[in-house]
Scaffold this motif. Sequence first.
Motif, mmCIF file in Angstrom:
data_model
loop_
_atom_site.group_PDB
_atom_site.id
_atom_site.type_symbol
_atom_site.label_atom_id
_atom_site.label_comp_id
_atom_site.label_asym_id
_atom_site.label_seq_id
_atom_site.Cartn_x
_atom_site.Cartn_y
_atom_site.Cartn_z
ATOM 1 N N ILE A 169 5.033 3.137 -19.274
ATOM 2 C CA ILE A 169 4.251 4.210 -18.647
ATOM 3 C C ILE A 169 2.823 4.215 -19.170
ATOM 4 O O ILE A 169 1.854 4.263 -18.397
ATOM 5 C CB ILE A 169 4.931 5.573 -18.897
ATOM 6 N N ILE A 227 5.639 2.838 -10.108
ATOM 7 C CA ILE A 227 5.074 4.190 -10.242
ATOM 8 C C ILE A 227 3.835 4.144 -11.123
ATOM 9 O O ILE A 227 2.783 4.710 -10.790
ATOM 10 C CB ILE A 227 6.126 5.154 -10.824
ATOM 11 N N GLY A 228 3.933 3.456 -12.252
ATOM 12 C CA GLY A 228 2.793 3.377 -13.161
ATOM 13 C C GLY A 228 1.616 2.654 -12.561
ATOM 14 O O GLY A 228 0.455 3.083 -12.699
ATOM 15 N N TYR A 272 4.798 -0.543 -2.294
ATOM 16 C CA TYR A 272 5.782 -0.494 -3.373
ATOM 17 C C TYR A 272 7.127 0.087 -2.950
ATOM 18 O O TYR A 272 8.101 0.018 -3.714
ATOM 19 C CB TYR A 272 5.225 0.285 -4.559
ATOM 20 N N THR A 311 11.766 -2.455 -3.837
ATOM 21 C CA THR A 311 12.967 -1.771 -4.305
ATOM 22 C C THR A 311 14.161 -2.070 -3.402
ATOM 23 O O THR A 311 15.289 -2.267 -3.869
ATOM 24 C CB THR A 311 12.725 -0.257 -4.378
ATOM 25 N N SER A 361 0.933 2.504 -2.382
ATOM 26 C CA SER A 361 2.163 3.300 -2.315
ATOM 27 C C SER A 361 3.074 2.813 -1.194
ATOM 28 O O SER A 361 4.300 2.712 -1.364
ATOM 29 C CB SER A 361 1.826 4.771 -2.094
ATOM 30 N N THR A 381 0.816 2.513 -9.537
ATOM 31 C CA THR A 381 0.191 3.343 -8.502
ATOM 32 C C THR A 381 -0.570 4.514 -9.123
ATOM 33 O O THR A 381 -1.711 4.795 -8.748
ATOM 34 C CB THR A 381 1.271 3.875 -7.535
ATOM 35 N N VAL A 382 0.055 5.195 -10.079
ATOM 36 C CA VAL A 382 -0.594 6.333 -10.720
ATOM 37 C C VAL A 382 -1.874 5.905 -11.431
ATOM 38 O O VAL A 382 -2.832 6.676 -11.532
ATOM 39 C CB VAL A 382 0.378 7.017 -11.706
ATOM 40 N N LEU A 385 11.842 1.243 -11.979
ATOM 41 C CA LEU A 385 10.956 1.872 -10.998
ATOM 42 C C LEU A 385 9.703 2.446 -11.642
ATOM 43 O O LEU A 385 8.743 2.787 -10.936
ATOM 44 C CB LEU A 385 11.713 2.969 -10.242
ATOM 45 N N TRP A 386 9.695 2.544 -12.980
ATOM 46 C CA TRP A 386 8.477 3.002 -13.642
ATOM 47 C C TRP A 386 7.332 2.014 -13.464
ATOM 48 O O TRP A 386 6.167 2.400 -13.532
ATOM 49 C CB TRP A 386 8.734 3.243 -15.126
#
Length: 501
Positions: free
Chosen positions: A234, A79-80, A275, A279, A272, A82-83, A75-76
Amino acid sequence: MSPTWGIVAVALVSIATLAIGSFGLRISRTSSDFYVASRSVSPSLNGSAISGEYLSAASYLGIAGLVLTHGADMLWYPIGWTVGYLLLLVFVAAPLRRSGAYTIPDFAQVRLQSLAVRRVSTALVVAVGWLYLIPQFQGAGLTLQTVLDAPRWFGTVLVAAIVTLSVVLGGMRAITFVQAFQYWLKLTALLVPVMFLLLAWSRDGRPGTQAPVDWWVPLGNAGPEAVYSTYAVIVATFLGTMGLPHVVVRFYTNPDGHAARRTTLVVLVLVSAFYLLPTFYGVLGRVYASDLVASGRADAVVLELPSRLIAGTAGEFLTALVTAGAFAAFLSTSSGVTMALAGVVGQGLSGHGPWRGRLSSIAGLRVAAALCVTVPLGLAFVTEPVPVASSVVFAFALAASTFCPLLVLGIWWRGLTSAGAIAGLIGGGVCAGVAPFVSLALDTDGWWNTVLSQPAVWSVPVGFGLMVGVSLATRGTVPATVGRTMVRLHTPERVQVDRRF
Protein backbone atom coordinates in the motif's frame (compact mmCIF):
# COMPACT_ATOMS: atom_id res chain seq x y z
CA MET A 1 -2.36 -21.70 -30.64
CA SER A 2 -0.77 -21.84 -34.07
CA PRO A 3 2.40 -19.71 -34.06
CA THR A 4 1.13 -18.00 -37.20
CA TRP A 5 -1.55 -16.15 -35.27
CA GLY A 6 0.94 -14.92 -32.70
CA ILE A 7 3.43 -13.86 -35.35
CA VAL A 8 0.75 -11.83 -37.12
CA ALA A 9 -0.35 -10.20 -33.84
CA VAL A 10 3.19 -9.21 -32.81
CA ALA A 11 4.03 -8.05 -36.33
CA LEU A 12 0.95 -5.82 -36.56
CA VAL A 13 1.62 -4.19 -33.20
CA SER A 14 5.27 -3.63 -34.11
CA ILE A 15 4.43 -2.14 -37.51
CA ALA A 16 1.74 0.12 -36.03
CA THR A 17 4.15 1.32 -33.33
CA LEU A 18 6.89 2.17 -35.81
CA ALA A 19 4.42 3.76 -38.24
CA ILE A 20 3.00 6.05 -35.55
CA GLY A 21 6.54 6.82 -34.38
CA SER A 22 7.57 7.78 -37.91
CA PHE A 23 4.57 10.11 -38.07
CA GLY A 24 5.91 11.78 -34.95
CA LEU A 25 9.25 12.24 -36.73
CA ARG A 26 7.56 14.34 -39.43
CA ILE A 27 6.10 16.76 -36.89
CA SER A 28 9.02 16.83 -34.40
CA ARG A 29 11.46 19.59 -35.22
CA THR A 30 12.65 21.37 -32.08
CA SER A 31 14.22 20.17 -28.85
CA SER A 32 10.96 21.09 -27.10
CA ASP A 33 9.13 18.71 -29.46
CA PHE A 34 11.51 15.90 -28.58
CA TYR A 35 11.63 16.49 -24.82
CA VAL A 36 8.11 17.67 -23.87
CA ALA A 37 6.09 17.65 -27.12
CA SER A 38 6.25 21.48 -27.06
CA ARG A 39 3.98 21.44 -23.98
CA SER A 40 0.92 21.24 -26.23
CA VAL A 41 -0.65 17.85 -25.46
CA SER A 42 -4.35 17.99 -24.61
CA PRO A 43 -5.66 16.34 -21.41
CA SER A 44 -7.56 13.62 -23.28
CA LEU A 45 -4.59 12.63 -25.45
CA ASN A 46 -2.15 12.91 -22.56
CA GLY A 47 -4.44 10.90 -20.29
CA SER A 48 -4.55 8.08 -22.84
CA ALA A 49 -0.77 8.25 -23.27
CA ILE A 50 -0.07 8.20 -19.52
CA SER A 51 -2.45 5.27 -19.08
CA GLY A 52 -0.76 3.50 -21.97
CA GLU A 53 2.71 3.75 -20.45
CA TYR A 54 1.56 3.18 -16.87
CA LEU A 55 -0.28 -0.08 -17.60
CA SER A 56 2.82 -2.20 -17.97
CA ALA A 57 3.51 -5.91 -18.04
CA ALA A 58 2.87 -5.86 -14.28
CA SER A 59 -0.67 -4.65 -14.91
CA TYR A 60 -1.45 -6.65 -18.04
CA LEU A 61 0.02 -10.01 -17.02
CA GLY A 62 1.20 -9.68 -13.43
CA ILE A 63 -2.04 -8.77 -11.66
CA ALA A 64 -3.87 -11.75 -13.11
CA GLY A 65 -0.94 -14.00 -12.19
CA LEU A 66 -0.84 -12.74 -8.61
CA VAL A 67 -4.61 -13.09 -8.18
CA LEU A 68 -4.42 -16.60 -9.59
CA THR A 69 -1.68 -17.52 -7.11
CA HIS A 70 -2.58 -15.62 -3.95
CA GLY A 71 -6.18 -14.51 -4.32
CA ALA A 72 -7.93 -11.43 -2.97
CA ASP A 73 -4.90 -10.09 -1.08
CA MET A 74 -3.34 -9.13 -4.41
CA LEU A 75 -6.10 -6.65 -5.25
CA TRP A 76 -4.14 -4.06 -3.27
CA TYR A 77 -1.79 -3.77 -6.25
CA PRO A 78 -4.32 -2.31 -8.73
CA ILE A 79 -5.99 -0.32 -5.94
CA GLY A 80 -2.67 1.21 -4.93
CA TRP A 81 -1.59 1.95 -8.47
CA THR A 82 -4.88 3.75 -9.07
CA VAL A 83 -5.01 5.67 -5.79
CA GLY A 84 -1.48 6.88 -6.49
CA TYR A 85 -2.90 9.10 -9.21
CA LEU A 86 -5.37 10.65 -6.78
CA LEU A 87 -2.48 11.68 -4.53
CA LEU A 88 -0.56 12.91 -7.55
CA LEU A 89 -3.58 15.01 -8.54
CA VAL A 90 -3.85 16.58 -5.09
CA PHE A 91 -0.19 17.24 -4.29
CA VAL A 92 1.96 17.35 -7.40
CA ALA A 93 0.40 17.64 -10.87
CA ALA A 94 -0.34 21.35 -11.30
CA PRO A 95 2.61 22.84 -9.34
CA LEU A 96 5.03 20.53 -11.09
CA ARG A 97 3.80 21.67 -14.51
CA ARG A 98 4.08 25.31 -13.47
CA SER A 99 7.73 24.79 -12.55
CA GLY A 100 8.58 24.88 -16.25
CA ALA A 101 11.02 21.97 -15.84
CA TYR A 102 11.62 19.15 -18.31
CA THR A 103 12.56 16.42 -15.81
CA ILE A 104 12.73 15.67 -12.07
CA PRO A 105 16.42 16.74 -11.94
CA ASP A 106 15.39 19.99 -13.66
CA PHE A 107 12.79 20.59 -10.95
CA ALA A 108 15.28 19.79 -8.21
CA GLN A 109 17.78 22.29 -9.59
CA VAL A 110 15.16 25.00 -10.12
CA ARG A 111 13.71 24.56 -6.64
CA LEU A 112 16.97 24.16 -4.68
CA GLN A 113 19.50 25.94 -6.91
CA SER A 114 21.94 23.05 -6.56
CA LEU A 115 23.83 21.04 -9.17
CA ALA A 116 24.61 18.41 -6.53
CA VAL A 117 20.91 17.68 -6.01
CA ARG A 118 20.53 17.48 -9.77
CA ARG A 119 23.28 14.86 -10.05
CA VAL A 120 21.87 12.69 -7.26
CA SER A 121 18.39 12.95 -8.79
CA THR A 122 19.75 11.95 -12.18
CA ALA A 123 21.39 8.83 -10.75
CA LEU A 124 18.14 7.84 -9.04
CA VAL A 125 16.08 8.42 -12.20
CA VAL A 126 18.37 5.98 -13.99
CA ALA A 127 18.11 3.43 -11.14
CA VAL A 128 14.29 3.56 -11.04
CA GLY A 129 14.12 3.39 -14.83
CA TRP A 130 16.34 0.34 -15.04
CA LEU A 131 14.36 -1.44 -12.31
CA TYR A 132 11.25 -0.80 -14.39
CA LEU A 133 12.73 -1.82 -17.75
CA ILE A 134 14.17 -5.18 -16.71
CA PRO A 135 10.78 -6.87 -15.99
CA GLN A 136 9.32 -5.38 -19.19
CA PHE A 137 12.07 -6.96 -21.26
CA GLN A 138 11.83 -10.27 -19.40
CA GLY A 139 8.05 -10.30 -19.74
CA ALA A 140 8.31 -9.77 -23.49
CA GLY A 141 10.58 -12.79 -23.72
CA LEU A 142 8.12 -14.89 -21.68
CA THR A 143 5.18 -13.82 -23.85
CA LEU A 144 6.75 -14.69 -27.18
CA GLN A 145 8.11 -17.92 -25.74
CA THR A 146 4.61 -18.87 -24.57
CA VAL A 147 2.65 -18.06 -27.72
CA LEU A 148 5.26 -18.44 -30.46
CA ASP A 149 7.62 -20.99 -28.91
CA ALA A 150 10.40 -18.52 -29.72
CA PRO A 151 13.63 -18.30 -27.73
CA ARG A 152 13.16 -16.08 -24.68
CA TRP A 153 15.89 -13.69 -25.85
CA PHE A 154 13.98 -12.93 -29.06
CA GLY A 155 11.10 -11.04 -27.43
CA THR A 156 13.50 -9.19 -25.13
CA VAL A 157 15.67 -7.95 -27.97
CA LEU A 158 12.70 -7.14 -30.21
CA VAL A 159 11.05 -4.87 -27.62
CA ALA A 160 14.34 -3.11 -26.84
CA ALA A 161 15.00 -2.46 -30.53
CA ILE A 162 11.51 -1.12 -31.31
CA VAL A 163 11.48 1.08 -28.23
CA THR A 164 14.87 2.59 -28.99
CA LEU A 165 13.89 3.27 -32.58
CA SER A 166 10.58 4.89 -31.54
CA VAL A 167 12.28 7.27 -29.12
CA VAL A 168 15.05 8.12 -31.59
CA LEU A 169 12.57 8.80 -34.38
CA GLY A 170 10.37 11.41 -32.75
CA GLY A 171 11.02 11.77 -29.03
CA MET A 172 8.15 12.71 -26.73
CA ARG A 173 5.80 13.85 -29.47
CA ALA A 174 6.02 10.50 -31.26
CA ILE A 175 5.82 8.50 -28.01
CA THR A 176 2.65 10.37 -27.01
CA PHE A 177 0.74 9.12 -30.05
CA VAL A 178 2.21 5.62 -29.71
CA GLN A 179 1.22 5.26 -26.07
CA ALA A 180 -2.29 6.62 -26.57
CA PHE A 181 -2.88 4.06 -29.32
CA GLN A 182 -1.46 1.28 -27.16
CA TYR A 183 -3.74 2.05 -24.20
CA TRP A 184 -6.85 1.51 -26.28
CA LEU A 185 -5.34 -1.57 -27.87
CA LYS A 186 -4.60 -3.07 -24.42
CA LEU A 187 -8.08 -2.28 -23.13
CA THR A 188 -9.68 -3.90 -26.19
CA ALA A 189 -7.30 -6.86 -26.04
CA LEU A 190 -8.47 -7.73 -22.51
CA LEU A 191 -12.11 -6.64 -22.73
CA VAL A 192 -13.17 -8.56 -25.85
CA PRO A 193 -11.73 -11.95 -24.80
CA VAL A 194 -12.99 -11.70 -21.23
CA MET A 195 -16.56 -11.30 -22.51
CA PHE A 196 -16.25 -14.57 -24.41
CA LEU A 197 -14.49 -16.26 -21.49
CA LEU A 198 -17.24 -15.33 -19.05
CA LEU A 199 -19.84 -16.57 -21.52
CA ALA A 200 -17.99 -19.89 -21.89
CA TRP A 201 -17.71 -20.18 -18.10
CA SER A 202 -21.43 -19.59 -17.60
CA ARG A 203 -22.25 -22.30 -20.15
CA ASP A 204 -19.75 -24.72 -18.63
CA GLY A 205 -21.38 -24.41 -15.21
CA ARG A 206 -18.22 -25.34 -13.35
CA PRO A 207 -18.32 -23.73 -9.88
CA GLY A 208 -15.34 -21.69 -8.80
CA THR A 209 -14.77 -23.59 -5.56
CA GLN A 210 -11.39 -25.13 -6.27
CA ALA A 211 -9.59 -22.43 -4.33
CA PRO A 212 -9.47 -22.56 -0.51
CA VAL A 213 -11.54 -20.10 1.50
CA ASP A 214 -8.45 -18.05 2.36
CA TRP A 215 -7.93 -17.39 -1.35
CA TRP A 216 -11.23 -15.49 -1.52
CA VAL A 217 -10.92 -13.52 1.73
CA PRO A 218 -8.36 -10.70 2.13
CA LEU A 219 -5.99 -11.52 4.98
CA GLY A 220 -8.18 -14.52 5.82
CA ASN A 221 -5.89 -16.31 8.27
CA ALA A 222 -2.91 -14.07 7.68
CA GLY A 223 -0.25 -13.64 10.31
CA PRO A 224 1.68 -10.48 11.18
CA GLU A 225 4.11 -10.94 8.27
CA ALA A 226 1.32 -10.98 5.70
CA VAL A 227 -0.27 -7.90 7.26
CA TYR A 228 3.09 -6.11 7.11
CA SER A 229 3.53 -7.10 3.46
CA THR A 230 0.09 -5.73 2.64
CA TYR A 231 0.89 -2.37 4.19
CA ALA A 232 4.26 -2.33 2.42
CA VAL A 233 2.48 -2.74 -0.92
CA ILE A 234 0.00 0.00 0.00
CA VAL A 235 2.72 2.50 0.95
CA ALA A 236 4.85 1.72 -2.10
CA THR A 237 2.03 1.91 -4.63
CA PHE A 238 0.16 4.86 -3.07
CA LEU A 239 3.26 7.06 -2.85
CA GLY A 240 5.47 5.60 -5.56
CA THR A 241 3.29 6.75 -8.44
CA MET A 242 4.00 10.43 -7.85
CA GLY A 243 7.73 9.72 -7.92
CA LEU A 244 7.98 7.61 -11.07
CA PRO A 245 10.07 9.60 -13.57
CA HIS A 246 8.24 8.32 -16.65
CA VAL A 247 4.89 9.33 -15.13
CA VAL A 248 5.99 12.71 -13.82
CA VAL A 249 7.65 13.75 -17.09
CA ARG A 250 4.37 13.47 -18.97
CA PHE A 251 2.85 16.31 -16.93
CA TYR A 252 5.47 18.64 -18.39
CA THR A 253 3.80 18.11 -21.78
CA ASN A 254 0.52 19.79 -20.74
CA PRO A 255 -0.07 23.43 -21.68
CA ASP A 256 -0.58 24.55 -18.05
CA GLY A 257 -1.31 23.42 -14.49
CA HIS A 258 -5.08 23.28 -15.02
CA ALA A 259 -4.58 20.93 -17.97
CA ALA A 260 -2.27 18.80 -15.83
CA ARG A 261 -5.04 18.33 -13.26
CA ARG A 262 -7.60 17.48 -15.94
CA THR A 263 -5.14 14.97 -17.39
CA THR A 264 -4.88 13.25 -14.02
CA LEU A 265 -8.66 12.92 -13.79
CA VAL A 266 -8.72 11.32 -17.25
CA VAL A 267 -6.02 8.89 -16.14
CA LEU A 268 -7.97 7.93 -13.02
CA VAL A 269 -10.99 7.00 -15.15
CA LEU A 270 -9.00 5.07 -17.77
CA VAL A 271 -6.81 3.19 -15.31
CA SER A 272 -9.76 2.28 -13.09
CA ALA A 273 -11.64 0.85 -16.09
CA PHE A 274 -8.64 -1.22 -17.14
CA TYR A 275 -7.91 -2.70 -13.71
CA LEU A 276 -11.33 -4.32 -13.52
CA LEU A 277 -10.27 -6.79 -16.23
CA PRO A 278 -7.13 -8.63 -14.99
CA THR A 279 -9.03 -9.74 -11.88
CA PHE A 280 -11.47 -11.69 -14.04
CA TYR A 281 -8.58 -13.51 -15.68
CA GLY A 282 -7.09 -14.38 -12.30
CA VAL A 283 -10.39 -15.79 -10.99
CA LEU A 284 -11.09 -17.78 -14.16
CA GLY A 285 -7.52 -19.00 -14.10
CA ARG A 286 -8.10 -20.50 -10.66
CA VAL A 287 -10.85 -22.62 -12.20
CA TYR A 288 -9.29 -23.55 -15.54
CA ALA A 289 -5.53 -22.98 -15.25
CA SER A 290 -4.49 -23.67 -11.66
CA ASP A 291 -1.66 -25.85 -12.97
CA LEU A 292 0.19 -22.67 -13.99
CA VAL A 293 0.84 -21.94 -10.30
CA ALA A 294 2.66 -25.22 -9.72
CA SER A 295 4.71 -24.79 -12.90
CA GLY A 296 5.75 -21.23 -11.99
CA ARG A 297 4.02 -19.75 -15.04
CA ALA A 298 1.17 -17.86 -13.37
CA ASP A 299 2.02 -14.69 -15.34
CA ALA A 300 0.96 -16.53 -18.51
CA VAL A 301 -2.66 -17.03 -17.40
CA VAL A 302 -3.96 -14.16 -19.55
CA LEU A 303 -2.28 -15.69 -22.59
CA GLU A 304 -3.46 -19.26 -21.98
CA LEU A 305 -7.09 -18.90 -20.90
CA PRO A 306 -8.66 -18.19 -24.33
CA SER A 307 -7.34 -21.41 -25.89
CA ARG A 308 -8.36 -23.44 -22.81
CA LEU A 309 -11.97 -22.27 -22.77
CA ILE A 310 -12.69 -21.67 -26.45
CA ALA A 311 -11.78 -24.19 -29.11
CA GLY A 312 -10.99 -23.69 -32.76
CA THR A 313 -10.36 -20.54 -34.72
CA ALA A 314 -12.20 -18.31 -32.24
CA GLY A 315 -9.88 -19.35 -29.43
CA GLU A 316 -6.81 -18.79 -31.57
CA PHE A 317 -8.03 -15.35 -32.59
CA LEU A 318 -8.68 -14.32 -28.99
CA THR A 319 -5.26 -15.63 -27.94
CA ALA A 320 -3.69 -13.58 -30.72
CA LEU A 321 -5.60 -10.54 -29.46
CA VAL A 322 -4.37 -10.84 -25.87
CA THR A 323 -0.87 -11.47 -27.24
CA ALA A 324 -1.07 -8.22 -29.18
CA GLY A 325 -2.16 -6.41 -26.02
CA ALA A 326 0.66 -7.94 -23.98
CA PHE A 327 3.24 -6.93 -26.55
CA ALA A 328 1.77 -3.42 -26.61
CA ALA A 329 2.12 -3.32 -22.81
CA PHE A 330 5.84 -4.03 -23.02
CA LEU A 331 6.33 -1.50 -25.79
CA SER A 332 4.32 1.35 -24.24
CA THR A 333 5.86 1.19 -20.78
CA SER A 334 9.37 0.54 -22.06
CA SER A 335 9.13 3.47 -24.46
CA GLY A 336 7.88 5.78 -21.69
CA VAL A 337 10.65 4.77 -19.29
CA THR A 338 13.27 5.01 -22.04
CA MET A 339 12.00 8.47 -22.98
CA ALA A 340 12.25 9.62 -19.36
CA LEU A 341 15.78 8.25 -19.04
CA ALA A 342 16.85 9.68 -22.39
CA GLY A 343 15.51 13.10 -21.41
CA VAL A 344 17.55 13.17 -18.21
CA VAL A 345 20.74 11.61 -19.58
CA GLY A 346 20.44 13.49 -22.87
CA GLN A 347 20.46 16.80 -21.04
CA GLY A 348 23.64 15.70 -19.30
CA LEU A 349 25.28 14.77 -22.59
CA SER A 350 24.33 17.97 -24.38
CA GLY A 351 24.12 20.64 -21.72
CA HIS A 352 25.51 19.69 -18.32
CA GLY A 353 28.18 17.04 -18.81
CA PRO A 354 31.69 16.77 -20.26
CA TRP A 355 30.25 16.67 -23.80
CA ARG A 356 28.62 20.05 -23.40
CA GLY A 357 28.66 21.85 -26.72
CA ARG A 358 29.62 18.74 -28.72
CA LEU A 359 26.10 17.35 -29.07
CA SER A 360 22.87 19.15 -29.80
CA SER A 361 20.00 18.54 -27.37
CA ILE A 362 18.23 16.28 -29.90
CA ALA A 363 21.41 14.31 -30.67
CA GLY A 364 22.05 13.96 -26.94
CA LEU A 365 18.58 12.51 -26.43
CA ARG A 366 19.05 10.02 -29.25
CA VAL A 367 22.43 8.84 -28.00
CA ALA A 368 21.08 8.62 -24.46
CA ALA A 369 18.13 6.48 -25.57
CA ALA A 370 20.47 3.84 -26.98
CA LEU A 371 22.75 3.94 -23.94
CA CYS A 372 19.93 3.72 -21.42
CA VAL A 373 18.43 0.60 -23.00
CA THR A 374 21.72 -1.31 -23.20
CA VAL A 375 22.25 -1.92 -19.47
CA PRO A 376 18.75 -3.19 -18.54
CA LEU A 377 18.76 -5.28 -21.71
CA GLY A 378 21.93 -7.01 -20.52
CA LEU A 379 20.59 -7.39 -16.98
CA ALA A 380 17.38 -8.94 -18.33
CA PHE A 381 19.47 -11.80 -19.67
CA VAL A 382 21.60 -12.45 -16.59
CA THR A 383 19.07 -11.93 -13.77
CA GLU A 384 16.54 -14.52 -12.72
CA PRO A 385 12.99 -13.61 -13.76
CA VAL A 386 10.57 -12.88 -10.92
CA PRO A 387 6.80 -12.21 -11.09
CA VAL A 388 6.47 -8.98 -13.05
CA ALA A 389 4.09 -7.27 -10.61
CA SER A 390 6.35 -8.01 -7.65
CA SER A 391 9.46 -6.76 -9.43
CA VAL A 392 7.83 -3.49 -10.42
CA VAL A 393 6.96 -2.86 -6.76
CA PHE A 394 10.72 -2.61 -6.10
CA ALA A 395 10.80 0.40 -8.44
CA PHE A 396 7.72 1.88 -6.74
CA ALA A 397 9.32 1.51 -3.30
CA LEU A 398 12.47 3.27 -4.50
CA ALA A 399 10.48 6.12 -6.07
CA ALA A 400 8.28 6.43 -2.96
CA SER A 401 11.35 6.68 -0.73
CA THR A 402 13.19 9.30 -2.79
CA PHE A 403 11.29 11.35 -5.34
CA CYS A 404 7.99 11.39 -3.44
CA PRO A 405 9.58 13.24 -0.47
CA LEU A 406 11.52 15.51 -2.84
CA LEU A 407 8.44 16.55 -4.79
CA VAL A 408 6.02 16.84 -1.86
CA LEU A 409 8.42 18.81 0.35
CA GLY A 410 9.87 20.76 -2.55
CA ILE A 411 6.43 21.91 -3.62
CA TRP A 412 4.79 22.45 -0.23
CA TRP A 413 7.58 23.34 2.24
CA ARG A 414 9.71 26.45 1.92
CA GLY A 415 12.28 25.10 4.38
CA LEU A 416 13.71 22.32 2.20
CA THR A 417 17.45 22.77 1.58
CA SER A 418 19.82 21.13 -0.87
CA ALA A 419 21.62 19.31 1.97
CA GLY A 420 18.32 17.96 3.26
CA ALA A 421 17.24 16.86 -0.21
CA ILE A 422 20.52 15.04 -0.83
CA ALA A 423 20.38 13.32 2.56
CA GLY A 424 16.82 12.13 1.98
CA LEU A 425 17.46 11.00 -1.59
CA ILE A 426 20.54 9.01 -0.62
CA GLY A 427 19.18 7.68 2.69
CA GLY A 428 15.79 6.68 1.32
CA GLY A 429 17.38 5.35 -1.87
CA VAL A 430 19.89 3.18 -0.01
CA CYS A 431 17.22 1.75 2.28
CA ALA A 432 14.76 0.95 -0.50
CA GLY A 433 17.37 -0.10 -3.04
CA VAL A 434 19.75 -2.19 -0.95
CA ALA A 435 17.39 -3.94 1.48
CA PRO A 436 15.77 -6.28 -1.10
CA PHE A 437 19.20 -7.44 -2.29
CA VAL A 438 20.30 -8.05 1.30
CA SER A 439 17.18 -10.18 1.70
CA LEU A 440 18.12 -12.22 -1.37
CA ALA A 441 21.69 -12.64 -0.12
CA LEU A 442 20.58 -13.84 3.33
CA ASP A 443 18.05 -16.24 1.80
CA THR A 444 16.17 -16.68 5.05
CA ASP A 445 12.50 -16.80 6.00
CA GLY A 446 10.70 -14.99 8.78
CA TRP A 447 10.36 -11.40 9.85
CA TRP A 448 13.77 -10.18 8.71
CA ASN A 449 13.19 -11.43 5.21
CA THR A 450 9.76 -9.79 5.05
CA VAL A 451 10.97 -6.46 6.40
CA LEU A 452 13.99 -6.33 4.09
CA SER A 453 12.29 -7.57 0.94
CA GLN A 454 9.48 -5.00 1.23
CA PRO A 455 11.04 -1.91 2.79
CA ALA A 456 8.55 0.84 1.86
CA VAL A 457 6.93 0.89 5.33
CA TRP A 458 10.18 2.15 6.88
CA SER A 459 12.22 3.47 3.93
CA VAL A 460 9.65 6.15 3.03
CA PRO A 461 9.70 7.64 6.58
CA VAL A 462 13.51 7.54 6.42
CA GLY A 463 13.45 9.59 3.20
CA PHE A 464 11.00 12.16 4.59
CA GLY A 465 12.70 12.26 7.99
CA LEU A 466 16.17 12.88 6.62
CA MET A 467 14.98 15.63 4.31
CA VAL A 468 13.15 17.41 7.12
CA GLY A 469 15.78 16.85 9.82
CA VAL A 470 18.82 17.87 7.78
CA SER A 471 16.94 20.84 6.29
CA LEU A 472 16.12 22.11 9.79
CA ALA A 473 19.78 21.72 10.75
CA THR A 474 20.85 23.69 7.65
CA ARG A 475 18.00 26.20 7.52
CA GLY A 476 20.46 28.99 6.80
CA THR A 477 21.05 27.58 3.31
CA VAL A 478 17.45 27.83 2.10
CA PRO A 479 17.71 29.30 -1.45
CA ALA A 480 17.15 33.03 -1.65
CA THR A 481 14.83 32.41 -4.62
CA VAL A 482 12.42 30.20 -2.67
CA GLY A 483 9.73 32.87 -2.41
CA ARG A 484 9.64 33.52 -6.14
CA THR A 485 9.72 29.79 -6.83
CA MET A 486 6.75 29.14 -4.57
CA VAL A 487 4.78 31.90 -6.28
CA ARG A 488 5.43 30.25 -9.61
CA LEU A 489 4.48 26.77 -8.38
CA HIS A 490 1.23 27.70 -6.65
CA THR A 491 -0.23 30.62 -8.58
CA PRO A 492 -2.70 29.65 -11.33
CA GLU A 493 -1.63 30.71 -14.82
CA ARG A 494 -4.62 33.04 -15.18
CA VAL A 495 -3.20 35.25 -12.40
CA GLN A 496 -0.74 37.78 -13.80
CA VAL A 497 2.46 37.60 -11.74
CA ASP A 498 6.16 37.74 -12.52
CA ARG A 499 7.11 34.07 -13.01
CA ARG A 500 10.76 34.59 -13.89
CA PHE A 501 13.43 33.06 -11.66
